[in-house]
Motif scaffolding. Structure first.
Motif, PDB file in Angstrom:
ATOM      1  N   LYS A   1       0.848  -1.196   0.000  1.00 31.90           N
ATOM      2  CA  LYS A   1       0.000   0.000   0.000  1.00 31.90           C
ATOM      3  C   LYS A   1       0.879   1.240   0.000  1.00 31.90           C
ATOM      4  CE  LYS A   1      -3.651   1.889   2.655  1.00 31.90           C
ATOM      5  NZ  LYS A   1      -3.908   2.113   4.062  1.00 31.90           N
ATOM      6  N   ARG A   2       0.484   2.252  -0.756  1.00 34.95           N
ATOM      7  CA  ARG A   2       1.265   3.482  -0.796  1.00 34.95           C
ATOM      8  C   ARG A   2       0.750   4.432   0.277  1.00 34.95           C
ATOM      9  NH1 ARG A   2       4.607   6.216  -4.420  1.00 34.95           N
ATOM     10  NH2 ARG A   2       4.625   4.356  -5.721  1.00 34.95           N
ATOM     11  N   LEU A   3       1.540   4.618   1.322  1.00 38.59           N
ATOM     12  CA  LEU A   3       1.113   5.504   2.406  1.00 38.59           C
ATOM     13  C   LEU A   3       1.513   6.940   2.114  1.00 38.59           C
ATOM     14  CD1 LEU A   3       2.096   3.472   5.596  1.00 38.59           C
ATOM     15  CD2 LEU A   3       0.151   3.198   4.070  1.00 38.59           C
ATOM     16  N   LEU A   4       2.564   7.088   1.347  1.00 45.00           N
ATOM     17  CA  LEU A   4       3.080   8.437   1.097  1.00 45.00           C
ATOM     18  C   LEU A   4       3.761   8.475  -0.257  1.00 45.00           C
ATOM     19  CD1 LEU A   4       3.534  11.196   2.681  1.00 45.00           C
ATOM     20  CD2 LEU A   4       5.874  10.410   2.994  1.00 45.00           C
ATOM     21  N   GLY A   5       3.532   9.596  -0.934  1.00 46.10           N
ATOM     22  CA  GLY A   5       4.379   9.920  -2.055  1.00 46.10           C
ATOM     23  C   GLY A   5       3.821   9.586  -3.434  1.00 46.10           C
ATOM     24  N   PRO A   6       4.616   9.935  -4.444  1.00 44.24           N
ATOM     25  CA  PRO A   6       5.926  10.553  -4.275  1.00 44.24           C
ATOM     26  C   PRO A   6       5.819  12.019  -3.835  1.00 44.24           C
ATOM     27  CG  PRO A   6       5.391  10.341  -6.606  1.00 44.24           C
ATOM     28  CD  PRO A   6       4.269   9.708  -5.860  1.00 44.24           C
ATOM     29  N   VAL A   7       6.665  12.387  -2.875  1.00 45.82           N
ATOM     30  CA  VAL A   7       6.653  13.740  -2.331  1.00 45.82           C
ATOM     31  C   VAL A   7       8.015  14.385  -2.524  1.00 45.82           C
ATOM     32  CG1 VAL A   7       6.655  15.039  -0.168  1.00 45.82           C
ATOM     33  CG2 VAL A   7       4.861  13.364  -0.583  1.00 45.82           C
ATOM     34  N   SER A   8       8.014  15.593  -3.057  1.00 49.64           N
ATOM     35  CA  SER A   8       9.249  16.385  -3.128  1.00 49.64           C
ATOM     36  C   SER A   8       8.972  17.728  -2.495  1.00 49.64           C
ATOM     37  CB  SER A   8       9.690  16.582  -4.573  1.00 49.64           C
ATOM     38  OG  SER A   8      10.033  15.355  -5.145  1.00 49.64           O
ATOM     39  N   MET A   9       9.845  18.168  -1.627  1.00 49.19           N
ATOM     40  CA  MET A   9       9.641  19.474  -1.009  1.00 49.19           C
ATOM     41  C   MET A   9      10.931  19.948  -0.351  1.00 49.19           C
ATOM     42  SD  MET A   9       7.615  18.576   2.512  1.00 49.19           S
ATOM     43  CE  MET A   9       8.081  20.085   3.334  1.00 49.19           C
ATOM     44  N   THR A  10      10.970  21.232  -0.054  1.00 48.07           N
ATOM     45  CA  THR A  10      12.122  21.795   0.648  1.00 48.07           C
ATOM     46  C   THR A  10      11.611  22.564   1.847  1.00 48.07           C
ATOM     47  OG1 THR A  10      13.357  21.995  -1.392  1.00 48.07           O
ATOM     48  CG2 THR A  10      14.099  23.324   0.463  1.00 48.07           C
ATOM     49  N   LEU A  11      12.287  22.347   2.955  1.00 45.57           N
ATOM     50  CA  LEU A  11      11.926  23.049   4.179  1.00 45.57           C
ATOM     51  C   LEU A  11      13.101  23.949   4.517  1.00 45.57           C
ATOM     52  CD1 LEU A  11       9.360  22.437   5.866  1.00 45.57           C
ATOM     53  CD2 LEU A  11      10.834  21.190   7.416  1.00 45.57           C
ATOM     54  N   SER A  12      12.882  25.273   4.383  1.00 43.74           N
ATOM     55  CA  SER A  12      14.020  26.147   4.638  1.00 43.74           C
ATOM     56  C   SER A  12      13.921  26.772   6.022  1.00 43.74           C
ATOM     57  CB  SER A  12      14.109  27.213   3.550  1.00 43.74           C
ATOM     58  OG  SER A  12      12.818  27.635   3.216  1.00 43.74           O
ATOM     59  N   GLU A  13      14.920  27.579   6.340  1.00 43.90           N
ATOM     60  CA  GLU A  13      15.009  28.127   7.698  1.00 43.90           C
ATOM     61  C   GLU A  13      13.867  29.085   8.011  1.00 43.90           C
ATOM     62  OE1 GLU A  13      18.955  29.614   9.002  1.00 43.90           O
ATOM     63  OE2 GLU A  13      19.580  28.706   7.097  1.00 43.90           O
ATOM     64  N   GLY A  14      13.524  29.165   9.287  1.00 39.80           N
ATOM     65  CA  GLY A  14      12.577  30.165   9.764  1.00 39.80           C
ATOM     66  C   GLY A  14      11.140  29.808   9.494  1.00 39.80           C
ATOM     67  N   GLY A  15      10.278  30.122  10.478  1.00 36.86           N
ATOM     68  CA  GLY A  15       8.861  29.955  10.266  1.00 36.86           C
ATOM     69  C   GLY A  15       8.243  28.763  10.964  1.00 36.86           C
ATOM     70  N   LEU A  16       6.949  28.653  10.749  1.00 37.72           N
ATOM     71  CA  LEU A  16       6.195  27.555  11.342  1.00 37.72           C
ATOM     72  C   LEU A  16       5.288  26.980  10.265  1.00 37.72           C
ATOM     73  CD1 LEU A  16       4.498  27.605  14.834  1.00 37.72           C
ATOM     74  CD2 LEU A  16       3.429  26.486  12.871  1.00 37.72           C
ATOM     75  N   THR A  17       5.567  25.743   9.909  1.00 41.22           N
ATOM     76  CA  THR A  17       4.814  25.093   8.843  1.00 41.22           C
ATOM     77  C   THR A  17       3.724  24.218   9.428  1.00 41.22           C
ATOM     78  OG1 THR A  17       6.767  25.049   7.444  1.00 41.22           O
ATOM     79  CG2 THR A  17       4.966  23.567   6.846  1.00 41.22           C
ATOM     80  N   ILE A  18       2.508  24.417   8.910  1.00 39.28           N
ATOM     81  CA  ILE A  18       1.381  23.598   9.352  1.00 39.28           C
ATOM     82  C   ILE A  18       1.014  22.626   8.245  1.00 39.28           C
ATOM     83  CG2 ILE A  18      -1.080  23.647   9.852  1.00 39.28           C
ATOM     84  CD1 ILE A  18       0.100  24.823  12.187  1.00 39.28           C
ATOM     85  N   ILE A  19       0.795  21.368   8.635  1.00 38.93           N
ATOM     86  CA  ILE A  19       0.344  20.365   7.674  1.00 38.93           C
ATOM     87  C   ILE A  19      -1.102  20.016   7.997  1.00 38.93           C
ATOM     88  CG2 ILE A  19       0.758  18.079   6.704  1.00 38.93           C
ATOM     89  CD1 ILE A  19       3.634  18.264   7.752  1.00 38.93           C
TER      90      ILE A  19
END
Ligand code: ADP
Ligand code: MG
Lengths: 237, 234
Positions: A19-37
């Motif tokens: 089963k595919r639980l995730l993806g394909p995912v590509s992303m970049t998380l850069s400095e600073g901030g607060l990311t909400i999913i």
């Protein structure tokens, strides 16, 4: 100080039992901030957080920090959706992550006293952590994650099952941590909380990132029909 | 009924007068069972913990064997140890048959699987609870085992006490390998069996009460020792 960010995910997939639980995912998380999913149940939010933190094995693709994994691991903390309390006193729970790193004793005690009062548990230091209320456990789990001063902090639904006052306490601690320079990535079911805290946001659906944008654009001008439907509260198939 | 009262008063007098024979038998019981307990714990606690947190090829098999060993009838253990230690057996040259050492060996074989099995069960639950946190905190294998043993020490204590209870109350195996020899291998349980056979119920009961008192006493002692932590932590 060198930073472990940015974090890059390159075509990451997680497959379990075919089963595919995730993806394909590509992303970049850069400095600073607060990311909400955000995203519906089972859309892969927890899996994505765990992949970033390196506790969920990826089936394909790469997860790369700016520094070698071992060093990056050193500067991250993770707060699980159901707080995991060590069967020890509140104080010993706070001490534990520092003791693992052989922190000098007086430094440990100073930190413990400091964090205990920040989370309002200074009078319960000797109580068994398993006896705390849900809100107290969540605050303790958060303090235990922050006590090592991580550069990156992951939280999985930190306010699920909490009432308004407890939620406010957690949000205040998160804001303080953010001001102190901690990069925060968290999932939530609470859209109000998402709007209050986010500097940028990610919408997940069926294991993929459907939309990602700075907070203002994300909430005020959602691009995909799925995110618009999600905000309306529709059930997304 | 009168047997019980006679037994009680006989026990009372034997205890208050510190009857030398009773003392000797009781101390030997304690010595054999506590020695067996220490050895069994040294094997069973780490092994049970290891089974709980490590995945290896024959893990399931090891757990099944362990559970099967737990059900070994003590008499059969006694018989096997007897055969191994008897003059013509493989370890006959050691001359251990009918010594307290032989009794310790039999008790170790009887209680180790029990302690390991309870340890495994308790540690598996604790590991399931702690797993994600300990992985996230990037702990080493040694740190994990230490954390589990420390936080699970109450359960480990229970495991040890269960083992002690089984050991000190056991009669079949140590009767066979010890021989119930006066002044050498007679312990409380074998003495009770002997006195009952002779029809001296009062003395048998007296010994029985002492045995119960010892078992409870050791339980209380160990619990009390583990209470050195401050109240309210649990
Ligand atoms: N180890 C696993 N094996 C099989 N399926 C899993 C496993 N872990 C999670 N899942 C499934 O993966 C999907 C995504 O889960 P999750 O990331 O927890 O979603 P979310 O946090 O968004 O609710 C769910 O359908 C869940 O049932
Ligand atoms: Mg989740």
């Amino acid at each position: 100080m060198t930073t472990i960010l940015p974090l890059r995910l390159e075509d990451v997939s997680v497959l379990r039992k075919g089963k595919r639980l995730l993806g394909p995912v590509s992303m970049t998380l850069s400095e600073g901030g607060l990311t909400i999913i955000v995203g519906p149940n089972g859309s892969g939010k927890t899996t994505l957080l765990k992949v970033m933190h390196g506790v969920e094995r990826v089936s394909a693709g790469r997860v790369r920090w700016a520094v070698p994994d071992e060093q990056a691991q050193h500067h991250q903390s993770y707060v699980f959706q159901t707080p995991i309390m060590l069967r020890r006193s509140v104080a010993d729970n706070l001490r534990y992550p520092l003791q693992l790193r052989k922190t000098p004793r007086d430094t440990v005690e100073t930190c413990v006293a400091d964090w205990a009062s920040r989370i309002g548990l200074q009078d319960l230091l000797k109580l068994s952590a398993t006896r705390l209320s849900g809100g107290e456990k969540q605050r303790l789990a958060l303090a235990r994650a922050l006590i090592r001063r991580p550069e990156v902090l992951f939280l999985d639904e930190p306010c699920a099952n909490l009432d308004g006052a407890s939620t406010r306490d957690i949000e205040r601690l998160l804001e303080e941590a953010q001001q102190a320079g901690t990069r925060i990535i968290m999932t939530t079911h609470d859209l109000g909380q998402a709007k209050r805290l986010a500097t940028d946001a990610i919408f997940m659906l069926h294991g993929c990132i459907k939309e990602a944008a700075p907070a203002e654009a994300f909430f005020d001008a959602p691009q995909t029909s799925e995110l618009q439907a999600f905000f309306r509260g529709d059930i997304i198939a | 009924m009168s047997d019980i009262f006679e037994g009680l008063s006989a026990a009372f007098w034997l205890v208050v007068t510190l009857d030398p024979e009773l003392l000797q038998i009781s101390l030997r019981s304690l010595q054999v069972s506590l020695t067996a307990l220490v050895i069994a714990c040294a094997i069973a606690l780490p092994f049970g913990t290891f089974l709980a947190i490590r995945r290896f090829r024959y893990r399931r098999l090891a757990i099944s064997v362990l559970n099967a060993l737990m059900g070994l009838p003590p008499v059969v253990v006694g018989l096997i140890v007897y055969i191994l230690l008897s003059r013509s057996g493989p370890f006959g040259v050691l001359g251990l048959l009918f010594t307290p050492t032989a009794m310790v060996i039999a008790q170790v074989i009887i209680i180790t699987p029990l302690i390991a099995s309870i340890t495994h069960q308790a540690m598996r639950e604790l590991w399931a609870e702690y797993h994600d946190l300990l992985i996230s905190l990037n702990t080493s294998a040694a740190q994990r085992i230490r954390t589990l043993i420390w936080d699970g020490r109450r359960n480990l204590l229970t495991a040890a006490l269960a083992g002690f209870g089984r050991g000190i109350g056991e009669v079949g195996a140590i009767m066979i390998v010890g021989g119930n020899i006066d002044n050498a291998t007679r312990v409380l349980t074998t003495a009770i069996a002997l006195e009952t056979g002779k029809g001296d119920f009062a003395l048998a009961l007296a010994l029985g009460f002492v045995l119960i008192a010892l078992a409870i006493g050791v339980n209380i002692c160990i619990h009390w020792l583990s209470r050195t932590e401050r109240e309210g932590r649990w």
